[in-house]
Design an enzyme around this catalytic site. Structure first.
Site, PDB file in Angstrom:
ATOM      1  N   GLU A   1       0.703  -1.252   0.061  1.00  0.00           N
ATOM      2  CA  GLU A   1       0.163   0.190   0.046  1.00  0.00           C
ATOM      3  C   GLU A   1       0.867   1.394  -0.111  1.00  0.00           C
ATOM      4  O   GLU A   1       0.801   2.102   1.211  1.00  0.00           O
ATOM      5  CB  GLU A   1      -1.138   0.033   1.353  1.00  0.00           C
TER       6      GLU A   1
ATOM      7  N   GLU B   1      -5.909  -8.111  -0.410  1.00  0.00           N
ATOM      8  CA  GLU B   1      -6.612  -7.687   0.803  1.00  0.00           C
ATOM      9  C   GLU B   1      -8.164  -7.481   0.708  1.00  0.00           C
ATOM     10  O   GLU B   1      -8.504  -6.634  -0.226  1.00  0.00           O
ATOM     11  CB  GLU B   1      -6.123  -6.670   1.688  1.00  0.00           C
TER      12      GLU B   1
HETATM   13  O1  IFM Z   1      -4.989  -3.447   8.849  1.00  0.00           O
HETATM   14  C1  IFM Z   1      -4.768  -2.723   7.586  1.00  0.00           C
HETATM   15  C2  IFM Z   1      -3.360  -3.376   6.984  1.00  0.00           C
HETATM   16  O2  IFM Z   1      -2.175  -3.114   7.730  1.00  0.00           O
HETATM   17  C3  IFM Z   1      -3.048  -2.748   5.508  1.00  0.00           C
HETATM   18  N1  IFM Z   1      -4.673  -2.551   4.910  1.00  0.00           N
HETATM   19  C4  IFM Z   1      -5.817  -2.354   5.477  1.00  0.00           C
HETATM   20  C5  IFM Z   1      -5.792  -3.004   6.741  1.00  0.00           C
HETATM   21  C6  IFM Z   1      -7.471  -2.576   7.396  1.00  0.00           C
HETATM   22  O3  IFM Z   1      -7.080  -1.296   7.648  1.00  0.00           O
END
Ligand code: IFM
Length: 440
Positions: free
Chosen positions: A167, A351
């Site tokens: 990210e 994710e």
């Molecule tokens: O917990 C985070 C993760 O570290 C990165 N992506 C989003 C998740 C939820 O906020």
């Protein structure tokens, strides 16, 4: 109800994701200090000033955690390697204990028939590098490439895939413009530099991984749909700006060797000199791309300096994060990635998941809202696959309830409940539903 494994193409992979600082227990095994330790120790930054000192104590409980992964009938585990655990100063000396931990973890995954998918950086920058300016310093590209080389040399023969940075928007914008994550800056010049250096570091790490012989290297981006809050041309323009610096900057840099005009409108004056010459490094060919997706935002015009926008409340049901549930936007981003940037490259949803107000009662956690959330998003994945978008896998965030950064331990994203007093793990109803859906 969740779709079943056989509703997806043969070979489609299901996984769960975590990150080092959020679960491991950072203070153990000789890890160095990170900017998250410093950020959390500064009053007002993190709910109850919680930190990752112990987290889920995965460092000592990893074998049982991997057993739970395998028993859920998952195929892949997406984890991250902590830079400060492996190189406590960020450069130079390697902490043998730290590297040994990841070595055992990777072997443990392979012994259980799980593919190891490593992310090299999921946000815990070693403090000594933060002292040198962290992501504002161009040298971070070579420091990070050295770390990538250490990991590739020790684990590369057994890793199924590697992504350098999780990210990049969060690394750069959330942390240097909004100040919500470490290092907690609110400074447009710092932001512009971080926005560029994070891509330079990505490209440099890809070069190091390739040099070490790695052949399944990707990149993981997070996306938020930017929907205009009203019908005005101003709201449409501000939503386009938000979309440019959030969703398009990193893909454009890697796949088009350019940054979007709507984002350059605010950031160009603050970019480091000679930035245009860095695309040869940034635009390294990749083997796959990952999309992290959770929500959409409603964007309105606002006063003040660029980007002159505000997020306003939306009408849809929300998760415990206050995030609207908008599964269609996952389909939107997967289609856009293929059409505008990645073409035939395999795509993964790296994710997806929700925080919900899970309660442990009678040894069970009934998290039906999470099952519904996963089902709705998996339906989008099925729909785009049917249209020909090459999505090859899907990862739930997260395997375990864990440290949700500035929000501490309250926001529970796990398929598995963690009691943060006893550290006992209890698989939730969503875990059991997934295990049933994925049974072969
Ligand atoms: O917990 C985070 C993760 O570290 C990165 N992506 C989003 C998740 C939820 O906020």
């Amino acid at each position: 109800m969740l779709p079943q494994r056989h509703d997806f193409p043969e070979g489609f992979l299901f996984g769960a994701a975590t990150s080092a600082y959020q679960i491991e227990g950072h203070t153990q095994s000789g890890a160095g200090r990170t900017h998250w330790d410093d950020f959390a120790a500064t009053p007002g930054n993190v709910v109850r000033a919680e930190n990752g000192d112990l987290a889920c104590d995965h460092l000592n409980r990893w074998e049982a955690d991997l057993d739970l992964l395998a028993a859920a009938n998952l195929d892949v585990y997406r984890f991250s390697t902590s830079w400060a655990r492996v190189m406590p100063e960020g450069r130079g000396a390697v902490n043998g204990q730290g590297l040994d931990f990841y070595d055992r973890l990777v072997d443990g995954l392979l012994e259980r028939g799980l593919k190891p998918a490593a992310t090299l950086y999921h946000w815990e920058l070693p403090s000594p590098l933060a002292d040198l300016g962290g992501w504002r310093n161009r040298d971070i590209a070579s420091w990070f490439a050295d770390f990538a080389q250490v990991i590739a040399e020790r684990l590369g023969d057994r890793l199924w895939s590697v992504a350098p940075i999780n990210e990049p928007w969060c690394v750069a914008w959330l942390s240097h413009f909004l100040g919500h994550h470490a290092p907690g800056l609110r400074d447009i010049r710092a932001t512009a530099r971080a926005m560029h250096h994070v891509l330079l570091a990505h490209g440099s790490a890809v070069q190091a991984l390739r040099a070490a012989g790695h052949q399944n290297v990707g990149a993981v981006f997070n996306f938020e749909r930017a929907l205009p809050a009203d019908d005005s041309p101003e709201a449409a323009a501000r939503a386009a700006t938000y979309d440019a610096y959030y969703n398009r900057w990193f893909l454009s840099g890697i796949f088009h060797r350019a940054y979007p005009a709507e984002a350059l409108a605010g950031l160009e004056p603050h970019l480091p000199q000679g930035w245009e010459g860095d695309f040869d490094t940034i635009a390294q060919p990749l083997d796959w791309c990952g999309a992290n997706y959770y929500t959409c935002k409603r964007i309105a015009a606002a006063g003040g300096p660029w980007p002159a926008l505000a997020e306003v409340d939306g009408p849809l049901p929300k998760t415990e994060m206050g995030w609207e549930i908008h599964p269609e936007s996952l389909g939107f981003f997967l289609r856009r990635m293929q059409a505008d940037y990645t073409g035939d490259l395999p795509l993964y949803v790296t994710e997806n998941g929700m925080a919900s107000a899970d309660r442990l009662a009678g040894g069970r956690v009934d998290d039906q809202p999470r099952i519904d959330y996963l089902a709705a998003h998996l339906a989008q994945v099925q729909a785009v696959i049917a249209e020909g978008v090459p999505v090859r896998g899907y990862f739930c965030w997260s395997l375990l309830d864990n440290y949700e950064w500035a929000l501490g331990y309250d926001k529970r994203f796990g398929l598995i409940h963690v009691d943060f007093d006893t550290l006992k793990r209890t698989p939730k109803a969503s875990y059991h539903a997934l295990a049933r859906a994925l049974a072969r």
